[in-house]
Scaffold this motif. Structure first.
Motif, PDB file in Angstrom:
ATOM      1  N   ASP A  32       0.795  -1.232   0.000  1.00 22.43           N
ATOM      2  CA  ASP A  32       0.000   0.000   0.000  1.00 22.43           C
ATOM      3  C   ASP A  32       0.826   1.280   0.000  1.00 22.43           C
ATOM      4  N   ILE A  33       2.059   1.227  -0.522  1.00 26.76           N
ATOM      5  CA  ILE A  33       2.816   2.467  -0.694  1.00 26.76           C
ATOM      6  C   ILE A  33       2.182   3.224  -1.860  1.00 26.76           C
ATOM      7  N   TYR A  34       2.143   4.541  -1.774  1.00 24.43           N
ATOM      8  CA  TYR A  34       1.525   5.326  -2.850  1.00 24.43           C
ATOM      9  C   TYR A  34       2.564   6.232  -3.515  1.00 24.43           C
ATOM     10  N   PRO A  35       2.300   6.711  -4.726  1.00 23.72           N
ATOM     11  CA  PRO A  35       3.272   7.517  -5.460  1.00 23.72           C
ATOM     12  C   PRO A  35       3.688   8.754  -4.667  1.00 23.72           C
ATOM     13  N   GLY A  36       4.988   8.961  -4.558  1.00 21.73           N
ATOM     14  CA  GLY A  36       5.527  10.116  -3.866  1.00 21.73           C
ATOM     15  C   GLY A  36       5.629   9.961  -2.360  1.00 21.73           C
ATOM     16  N   ILE A  41      12.204   3.709   7.676  1.00 22.86           N
ATOM     17  CA  ILE A  41      12.092   2.566   8.573  1.00 22.86           C
ATOM     18  C   ILE A  41      13.301   2.561   9.504  1.00 22.86           C
ATOM     19  N   VAL A  42      13.037   2.554  10.802  1.00 20.98           N
ATOM     20  CA  VAL A  42      14.080   2.426  11.808  1.00 20.98           C
ATOM     21  C   VAL A  42      14.147   0.949  12.183  1.00 20.98           C
ATOM     22  N   VAL A  43      15.315   0.367  12.057  1.00 21.34           N
ATOM     23  CA  VAL A  43      15.486  -1.052  12.357  1.00 21.34           C
ATOM     24  C   VAL A  43      15.771  -1.204  13.849  1.00 21.34           C
ATOM     25  N   GLY A  44      14.885  -1.906  14.534  1.00 20.08           N
ATOM     26  CA  GLY A  44      15.009  -2.066  15.980  1.00 20.08           C
ATOM     27  C   GLY A  44      15.493  -3.437  16.393  1.00 20.08           C
ATOM     28  N   ASP A  45      16.183  -4.121  15.492  1.00 25.16           N
ATOM     29  CA  ASP A  45      16.633  -5.483  15.771  1.00 25.16           C
ATOM     30  C   ASP A  45      17.824  -5.805  14.869  1.00 25.16           C
ATOM     31  N   ALA A  46      18.376  -6.999  15.011  1.00 28.52           N
ATOM     32  CA  ALA A  46      19.467  -7.458  14.149  1.00 28.52           C
ATOM     33  C   ALA A  46      19.007  -8.640  13.300  1.00 28.52           C
ATOM     34  N   ASN A  47      17.710  -8.704  13.006  1.00 33.91           N
ATOM     35  CA  ASN A  47      17.126  -9.838  12.301  1.00 33.91           C
ATOM     36  C   ASN A  47      16.475  -9.490  10.969  1.00 33.91           C
ATOM     37  N   THR A  48      16.590  -8.240  10.515  1.00 33.84           N
ATOM     38  CA  THR A  48      15.855  -7.784   9.339  1.00 33.84           C
ATOM     39  C   THR A  48      16.770  -7.627   8.131  1.00 33.84           C
ATOM     40  N   THR A  49      16.339  -8.215   7.010  1.00 35.60           N
ATOM     41  CA  THR A  49      17.015  -8.041   5.730  1.00 35.60           C
ATOM     42  C   THR A  49      16.006  -7.460   4.745  1.00 35.60           C
ATOM     43  N   PHE A  50      16.440  -6.462   3.982  1.00 41.02           N
ATOM     44  CA  PHE A  50      15.611  -5.884   2.925  1.00 41.02           C
ATOM     45  C   PHE A  50      16.042  -6.534   1.616  1.00 41.02           C
ATOM     46  N   VAL A  51      15.069  -7.022   0.836  1.00 43.25           N
ATOM     47  CA  VAL A  51      15.344  -7.834  -0.341  1.00 43.25           C
ATOM     48  C   VAL A  51      15.055  -7.043  -1.613  1.00 43.25           C
ATOM     49  N   HIS A  52      16.084  -6.895  -2.461  1.00 39.58           N
ATOM     50  CA  HIS A  52      15.930  -6.233  -3.757  1.00 39.58           C
ATOM     51  C   HIS A  52      15.140  -7.139  -4.699  1.00 39.58           C
ATOM     52  N   THR A  53      14.134  -6.564  -5.358  1.00 32.89           N
ATOM     53  CA  THR A  53      13.320  -7.302  -6.317  1.00 32.89           C
ATOM     54  C   THR A  53      13.138  -6.432  -7.560  1.00 32.89           C
ATOM     55  N   ALA A  54      13.106  -7.048  -8.725  1.00 36.84           N
ATOM     56  CA  ALA A  54      12.924  -6.271  -9.962  1.00 36.84           C
ATOM     57  C   ALA A  54      12.020  -7.014 -10.932  1.00 36.84           C
ATOM     58  N   ARG A  55      10.932  -7.573 -10.426  1.00 34.59           N
ATOM     59  CA  ARG A  55       9.992  -8.292 -11.291  1.00 34.59           C
ATOM     60  C   ARG A  55       8.915  -7.372 -11.847  1.00 34.59           C
ATOM     61  N   GLY A  56       8.694  -6.225 -11.209  1.00 34.72           N
ATOM     62  CA  GLY A  56       7.674  -5.295 -11.683  1.00 34.72           C
ATOM     63  C   GLY A  56       6.370  -5.374 -10.923  1.00 34.72           C
ATOM     64  N   GLY A  57       6.390  -6.021  -9.758  1.00 39.59           N
ATOM     65  CA  GLY A  57       5.181  -6.150  -8.958  1.00 39.59           C
ATOM     66  C   GLY A  57       4.980  -4.989  -8.005  1.00 39.59           C
ATOM     67  N   ALA A  58       3.735  -4.712  -7.676  1.00 39.06           N
ATOM     68  CA  ALA A  58       3.402  -3.612  -6.769  1.00 39.06           C
ATOM     69  C   ALA A  58       4.075  -3.804  -5.416  1.00 39.06           C
ATOM     70  N   TYR A  82       7.008   4.959  -6.227  1.00 39.53           N
ATOM     71  CA  TYR A  82       7.185   5.381  -7.619  1.00 39.53           C
ATOM     72  C   TYR A  82       6.319   4.523  -8.543  1.00 39.53           C
ATOM     73  N   ASP A  83       5.561   5.169  -9.427  1.00 36.16           N
ATOM     74  CA  ASP A  83       4.735   4.461 -10.410  1.00 36.16           C
ATOM     75  C   ASP A  83       5.649   4.015 -11.547  1.00 36.16           C
ATOM     76  N   VAL A  84       6.050   2.758 -11.513  1.00 41.24           N
ATOM     77  CA  VAL A  84       7.080   2.235 -12.408  1.00 41.24           C
ATOM     78  C   VAL A  84       6.622   2.095 -13.855  1.00 41.24           C
ATOM     79  N   ASP A  85       5.330   1.936 -14.093  1.00 45.97           N
ATOM     80  CA  ASP A  85       4.869   1.695 -15.461  1.00 45.97           C
ATOM     81  C   ASP A  85       3.829   2.698 -15.961  1.00 45.97           C
ATOM     82  N   GLY A  86       3.507   3.710 -15.153  1.00 48.78           N
ATOM     83  CA  GLY A  86       2.513   4.693 -15.554  1.00 48.78           C
ATOM     84  C   GLY A  86       1.083   4.179 -15.511  1.00 48.78           C
ATOM     85  N   ARG A  87       0.907   2.976 -14.971  1.00 45.22           N
ATOM     86  CA  ARG A  87      -0.427   2.376 -14.895  1.00 45.22           C
ATOM     87  C   ARG A  87      -0.812   2.023 -13.463  1.00 45.22           C
ATOM     88  N   GLY A  88      -0.097   2.598 -12.499  1.00 41.91           N
ATOM     89  CA  GLY A  88      -0.462   2.376 -11.111  1.00 41.91           C
ATOM     90  C   GLY A  88       0.270   1.258 -10.399  1.00 41.91           C
TER      91      GLY A  88
END
Length: 101
Positions: A32-36, A41-58, A82-88
């Motif tokens: 539910d992130i919206y354009p702009g 995010i403040v990380v309050g633990d040592a257990n969190t990994t952020f995963v890079h994805t480039a499939r084009g999904g919302a 960011y609206d990656v495809d101009g279609r939402g």
């Protein structure tokens, strides 16, 4: 605060959120992130990994360097919707992180 071990946390509730994961958790998208929208995010633990994805999904994360990032406690990371495809199809593009990697 995100729910413990939520890999797709909802961010429509605010712009400043935190983690408190009790076990290894890989966050791969921000629901539910919206354009702009800027989300810090403040990380309050040592257990969190952020995963890079480039499939084009919302909500998917696009990280600098196209690599996953294992955060340390007290690290921060900021994303912009960011609206990656101009279609939402809104993705979360990394703006900056506290360790400057």
């Amino acid at each position: 605060m995100f729910t413990d071990q939520d890999s797709t946390p909802r961010v429509s509730r605010g712009n400043k959120l935190s983690t408190a994961n009790t076990r290894a958790t890989s966050i791969g998208e921000l629901d539910d992130i919206y354009p702009g929208q800027e989300v810090t995010i403040v990380v309050g633990d040592a257990n969190t990994t952020f995963v890079h994805t480039a499939r084009g999904g919302a909500g998917e994360l696009r990280l600098s360097g196209a690599r996953d990032w294992a955060a340390a406690a007290t690290d921060t990371i900021t994303f912009i919707g960011y609206d990656v495809d101009g279609r939402g199809t809104i993705i979360a593009v990394e703006k900056c992180r506290s360790d400057n990697t």
